[in-house]
Write an enzyme that holds these catalytic residues in place. Structure first.
Site, PDB file in Angstrom:
ATOM      1  N   GLY A 189     -29.717   5.780 -54.696  1.00 44.54           N
ATOM      2  CA  GLY A 189     -29.116   5.280 -53.470  1.00 44.54           C
ATOM      3  C   GLY A 189     -30.140   4.735 -52.478  1.00 44.54           C
ATOM      4  N   ARG A 204     -25.465   7.354 -62.199  1.00 38.65           N
ATOM      5  CA  ARG A 204     -25.486   6.042 -62.860  1.00 38.65           C
ATOM      6  C   ARG A 204     -26.107   6.119 -64.254  1.00 38.65           C
ATOM      7  NH1 ARG A 204     -27.312   2.062 -57.883  1.00 38.65           N
ATOM      8  NH2 ARG A 204     -26.238   3.226 -56.259  1.00 38.65           N
ATOM      9  N   ASP A 254     -24.411  14.434 -63.246  1.00 38.73           N
ATOM     10  CA  ASP A 254     -23.339  14.568 -62.265  1.00 38.73           C
ATOM     11  C   ASP A 254     -23.558  15.897 -61.542  1.00 38.73           C
ATOM     12  OD1 ASP A 254     -21.074  14.913 -60.779  1.00 38.73           O
ATOM     13  OD2 ASP A 254     -19.667  14.560 -62.425  1.00 38.73           O
ATOM     14  N   TYR A 300     -16.700  13.598 -43.359  1.00 38.46           N
ATOM     15  CA  TYR A 300     -18.143  13.565 -43.610  1.00 38.46           C
ATOM     16  C   TYR A 300     -18.874  14.506 -42.640  1.00 38.46           C
ATOM     17  CZ  TYR A 300     -22.841  11.391 -43.868  1.00 38.46           C
ATOM     18  OH  TYR A 300     -24.178  11.139 -44.010  1.00 38.46           O
TER      19      TYR A 300
HETATM   20  P1  NAD Z   1     -26.167   6.389 -51.080  1.00 42.86           P
HETATM   21  O1  NAD Z   1     -24.683   6.335 -51.137  1.00 42.86           O
HETATM   22  O2  NAD Z   1     -26.926   5.136 -50.919  1.00 42.86           O
HETATM   23  O3  NAD Z   1     -26.722   7.134 -52.375  1.00 42.86           O
HETATM   24  C1  NAD Z   1     -26.105   8.271 -52.908  1.00 42.86           C
HETATM   25  C2  NAD Z   1     -26.438   8.328 -54.384  1.00 42.86           C
HETATM   26  O4  NAD Z   1     -25.799   9.488 -54.921  1.00 42.86           O
HETATM   27  C3  NAD Z   1     -25.900   7.133 -55.175  1.00 42.86           C
HETATM   28  O5  NAD Z   1     -26.916   6.543 -55.942  1.00 42.86           O
HETATM   29  C4  NAD Z   1     -24.813   7.719 -56.047  1.00 42.86           C
HETATM   30  O6  NAD Z   1     -24.706   7.086 -57.332  1.00 42.86           O
HETATM   31  C5  NAD Z   1     -25.277   9.156 -56.181  1.00 42.86           C
HETATM   32  N1  NAD Z   1     -24.176  10.053 -56.517  1.00 42.86           N
HETATM   33  C6  NAD Z   1     -22.909  10.023 -56.063  1.00 42.86           C
HETATM   34  N2  NAD Z   1     -22.190  10.975 -56.638  1.00 42.86           N
HETATM   35  C7  NAD Z   1     -23.012  11.658 -57.466  1.00 42.86           C
HETATM   36  C8  NAD Z   1     -22.845  12.757 -58.335  1.00 42.86           C
HETATM   37  N3  NAD Z   1     -21.654  13.340 -58.498  1.00 42.86           N
HETATM   38  N4  NAD Z   1     -23.911  13.190 -59.027  1.00 42.86           N
HETATM   39  C9  NAD Z   1     -25.114  12.595 -58.915  1.00 42.86           C
HETATM   40  N5  NAD Z   1     -25.333  11.528 -58.109  1.00 42.86           N
HETATM   41  C10 NAD Z   1     -24.286  11.065 -57.396  1.00 42.86           C
HETATM   42  O7  NAD Z   1     -26.531   7.434 -49.926  1.00 42.86           O
HETATM   43  P2  NAD Z   1     -27.875   7.514 -49.064  1.00 42.86           P
HETATM   44  O8  NAD Z   1     -27.713   6.622 -47.912  1.00 42.86           O
HETATM   45  O9  NAD Z   1     -29.047   7.378 -49.934  1.00 42.86           O
HETATM   46  O10 NAD Z   1     -27.752   8.993 -48.506  1.00 42.86           O
HETATM   47  C11 NAD Z   1     -28.309  10.094 -49.180  1.00 42.86           C
HETATM   48  C12 NAD Z   1     -28.008  11.340 -48.363  1.00 42.86           C
HETATM   49  O11 NAD Z   1     -28.503  11.188 -47.030  1.00 42.86           O
HETATM   50  C13 NAD Z   1     -26.522  11.668 -48.227  1.00 42.86           C
HETATM   51  O12 NAD Z   1     -26.357  13.060 -48.229  1.00 42.86           O
HETATM   52  C14 NAD Z   1     -26.182  11.144 -46.854  1.00 42.86           C
HETATM   53  O13 NAD Z   1     -25.115  11.834 -46.280  1.00 42.86           O
HETATM   54  C15 NAD Z   1     -27.457  11.388 -46.094  1.00 42.86           C
HETATM   55  N6  NAD Z   1     -27.602  10.517 -44.931  1.00 42.86           N
HETATM   56  C16 NAD Z   1     -27.778   9.169 -45.098  1.00 42.86           C
HETATM   57  C17 NAD Z   1     -27.886   8.348 -43.968  1.00 42.86           C
HETATM   58  C18 NAD Z   1     -28.086   6.859 -44.091  1.00 42.86           C
HETATM   59  O14 NAD Z   1     -28.041   6.162 -43.067  1.00 42.86           O
HETATM   60  N7  NAD Z   1     -28.329   6.316 -45.283  1.00 42.86           N
HETATM   61  C19 NAD Z   1     -27.796   8.911 -42.694  1.00 42.86           C
HETATM   62  C20 NAD Z   1     -27.571  10.288 -42.569  1.00 42.86           C
HETATM   63  C21 NAD Z   1     -27.497  11.082 -43.699  1.00 42.86           C
HETATM   64  N1  SER Z   2     -25.544   6.337 -41.911  1.00 44.32           N
HETATM   65  C1  SER Z   2     -24.623   7.405 -42.141  1.00 44.32           C
HETATM   66  C2  SER Z   2     -23.224   6.920 -42.113  1.00 44.32           C
HETATM   67  O1  SER Z   2     -22.970   5.966 -41.410  1.00 44.32           O
HETATM   68  C3  SER Z   2     -24.801   8.479 -41.090  1.00 44.32           C
HETATM   69  O2  SER Z   2     -24.823   9.684 -41.707  1.00 44.32           O
HETATM   70  O3  SER Z   2     -22.391   7.486 -42.764  1.00 44.32           O
END
Ligand code: NAD
Ligand code: SER
Length: 319
Positions: free
Chosen positions: A11, A36, A52, A142
């Protein structure tokens, strides 16, 4: 040398975190894991396993047999996607966390990183310079899952001595990988439109202020938190973390200063309600005091680096 697994590695955060951890620990020491079939080319420089996180026995067997020391658990549904599928969002966001916390409780893992979010706050939270400890009544599935996760992390630390560490990330801005269905995604999408010389239709209103951060800062914060001595980590729920705050209008103006032809219009959708429930800016004094956090990127630096590096071919690759 620690053996590390990043779950949810394909991700937005995972791809960059895997690269940085491999630079520090060596490619073979950092296993990327995701649902994936194949991982993106950029992280094919080390081991990858299709996993998973909801398959508890597979995850347990793999982590134990590989003698994994540290887990970064990133797999989750983000805010906008989660609102469309609340039951599954709750399941995914909670069950994987319990699997990992239980492994740590049993002594099979030494350290856990689990990200929380500004989404733990809600409409009744003070919006400006939101304190570390304040009213928290999240109104999205969320946010509820992140708040519950924070409580469980603290519980496992207090009752079982689990070394779990966490950050309440703001909206993250990056160009290596596309964002995964959050409310702050507009602040990444806007750069692709600017780069393609197309107008941008923003799904949030022009004055919606949200806390944001450039990915480089977020990855550095994660690693600094994980490397800090345990006794410095006074908060075992999750740390507030601040980068820079801006509105869609302000980021559009910053792009227009560099690209005067760029145009933005506003068509708020269901994500506006989510954004309206979140803080505009964050007080992260605890992170600064406890483990020395300091951001490097303000809005100008962030816009410069994004405009320079956004690669529109990524849009085709990820479709
Ligand atoms: P993303 O959606 O880009 O990536 C998540 C990854 O998890 C994906 O590659 C997906 O294929 C994988 N995934 C989904 N279900 C799965 C499963 N059952 N088993 C294994 N892998 C699985 O998310 P991100 O932006 O990289 O965020 C990662 C974490 O950080 C999350 O917990 C999110 O809540 C947190 N977060 C992200 C942000 C942001 O702005 N990106 C902000 C706050 C918190
Ligand atoms: N960037 C994230 C969202 O918008 C914040 O956790 O879901």
């Amino acid at each position: 040398m620690s053996k590390i697994i990043v779950i949810g590695a394909c991700g937005q955060i995972g791809t960059e975190l895997v690269l940085r951890l491999r630079k520090i620990n060596g490619n073979d020491q950092v296993i990327a894991a995701d649902l994936r079939d194949e991982c993106p080319a950029i992280i094919q420089n080390g081991p990858y396993i299709k996993m998973d996180v909801l398959d508890r026995s597979f995850v347990r067997d793999f982590i134990i047999s590989e003698s994994i020391d540290e887990v970064y658990l990133l797999a989750a549904l983000l805010s906008a996607t989660a609102e469309k599928n609340p039951d599954f969002a709750w399941k995914l966001n909670m069950e994987g966390l319990f699997t990992i916390l239980d492994l740590a409780k049993e002594g099979s893992i030494k350290k856990v990183f689990w990200p929380s979010s500004i989404a733990v706050f809600g409409p009744t939270t003070p919006k400006i310079n939101t304190p570390q400890r304040t009213v928290m009544e999240p109104s999205t599935v969320y946010g509820i899952s992140k708040q519950a996760g924070e409580r469980w992390c603290e519980y496992y630390f207090n009752n079982y001595g689990v070394d779990v560490r966490s950050i309440r990330y703001p909206g993250l801005i990056s160009y290596t990988s596309l964002p995964g269905g959050g409310t702050t995604d507009y602040a990444v999408d806007i750069f692709y439109k600017a780069k393609m010389s197309e107008d941008f239709i923003c799904f949030l209103s022009e004055n919606t202020m949200l806390p944001m951060m450039y990915m480089d800062d977020a990855i550095r914060a994660t690693i600094e938190l994980m490397q800090a001595p345990s006794e410095n980590i006074k908060i075992r729920s999750s740390y507030n973390l601040s980068g820079c705050s801006f509105t869609p209008k302000e980021i559009a103006e910053a792009i227009q200063q560099r690209n005067p032809d760029f145009r933005i219009t506003y068509q708020p959708d269901f994500r506006q309600k989510i954004a309206d429930s979140w803080p505009g800016s964050i007080d992260d004094e605890a992170a600064r005091n406890d483990w020395g956090w300091k951001e490097n990127y303000n809005i100008d630096k962030l816009v410069d680096v994004m405009l320079e590096n956004v690669d529109i071919s990524l849009l085709n690759k990820e479709l």
